[in-house]
Design an enzyme around this catalytic site. Sequence first.
Site, PDB file in Angstrom:
ATOM      1  N   GLU A 184      -0.139  -0.905   5.857  1.00 21.46           N
ATOM      2  CA  GLU A 184       0.903  -0.363   6.730  1.00 21.46           C
ATOM      3  C   GLU A 184       0.732   1.141   6.912  1.00 21.46           C
ATOM      4  O   GLU A 184       0.974   1.682   7.992  1.00 21.46           O
ATOM      5  CB  GLU A 184       2.289  -0.655   6.143  1.00 21.46           C
ATOM      6  CG  GLU A 184       3.439  -0.448   7.127  1.00 21.46           C
ATOM      7  CD  GLU A 184       4.046   0.945   7.093  1.00 21.46           C
ATOM      8  OE1 GLU A 184       4.920   1.240   7.934  1.00 21.46           O
ATOM      9  OE2 GLU A 184       3.656   1.759   6.221  1.00 21.46           O
ATOM     10  N   ASP A 187       0.831  -1.200   0.000  1.00 19.92           N
ATOM     11  CA  ASP A 187       0.000   0.000   0.000  1.00 19.92           C
ATOM     12  C   ASP A 187       0.866   1.250   0.000  1.00 19.92           C
ATOM     13  O   ASP A 187       1.978   1.265   0.528  1.00 19.92           O
ATOM     14  CB  ASP A 187      -0.972   0.011   1.179  1.00 19.92           C
ATOM     15  CG  ASP A 187      -0.287  -0.026   2.534  1.00 19.92           C
ATOM     16  OD1 ASP A 187       0.646  -0.838   2.700  1.00 19.92           O
ATOM     17  OD2 ASP A 187      -0.674   0.750   3.430  1.00 19.92           O
TER      18      ASP A 187
END
Length: 401
Positions: free
Chosen positions: A138, A73
């Site tokens: 994250e 991400d």
Amino acid sequence: MKIDPVKLTKKLVSFKSITPRDGGAIEYIATILKKSGFDCEILEFGDGGTKIKNLYAKYINGVPNLCFAGHVDVVHPGQLKGWTLDPFSPEVRDGMLYGRGAADMKSGIAAFIAAMVNLVAEKFQFSGSISALITSAEESMEEYGTKAVLKWMESKHKKIDYCVVAEPTSSEKLGDTIKIGRRGSATFKLICHGKQGHVAYPDLADNPIYKMVSILSKVKDTTFDNGNKYFQPSNCEITTVDVGNDTDNLIPGLITASFNIRYNNIQTPDNLYKLIDEICSSVTNDYKLSMHSSRGTFLSTPDRNIDIMLDAINKVTSIDATLSTSGGTSDAAFIKDVCLVIEFGMVNKTAHQVNECVLVDDVHKLTAIYKEFIKNYFYPSNKILNQINVVGNASEGPLLA
């Protein structure tokens, strides 16, 4: 099957994986690893309509297990007018690979996947197992990312013995910095109450702004600690102060503020909360204090595995890496609860920036470093075995590189 880490980086960048979405990257990586004999588990966690995709992949079931971890991400690219290209249409120009996530941290993931897969293709024989833990949460919704995968692993009795997180840790040149620890992060929200009133009649009101100013001043002037050999002193920064008042003749009824403390391993969130609460109560009794602590502090003191990484970096780049605990937080703060962990990866100068980029040559070098680390983790060279922990790379003062 062998993998070109640059081609893989470009493919990963092309997935529009704005946190907490993976954009298809998790499935793509799983397909690659399955072809190389990895047992892959795509794990989805979340509540309501939000489901976060994660991947745990493992090659062979032996011990010890060496794990590489990372996240696909990325943060939002922001206003596109600042970009010289589509953030999710990667391009190579003058030896630089551009695109959102190029530095943080799709090139790092591509490098460790290529290192593992290419070693398997080269018939590298070893006693143990290698694995990958990859999340798409994250940068946000961390409770459904690495943290949740680790809980799942515990329930399935899946063990990690050592972990390398491919965060971009290098400062100026690839290989100049290894993160062996990170400070923790505690965010406080403070509300001070007063009594609303007319500015011409302050005796009939109670202005909460003065209470907040006094508290924040005391907090800012507090010496939490003096740091230690591995960490700089804990530090507080005020991030917002707001009364929501657009009327110039009105004393507000309340004021809110937020501040963040980056703390070292001398402190704990509970101790910090107690200290801040005591400061608040010394000024007023009419307040509300709350704290959110996401990722805690961690430290992996120099050992043989750090020696192995230092040796691998030097062999590929001729650079003597510095050990550091500076910077922000990462998922290593969760992984440290199950095994020793370090972070090492690309140059971080352009992470989260417009026109994020990495050197193409660095992607190949990072892959070579990871391959060298894997080989020496399972079969340490005589040079490593004869070394006494290379504590010489740890300075006498805090590790602030």
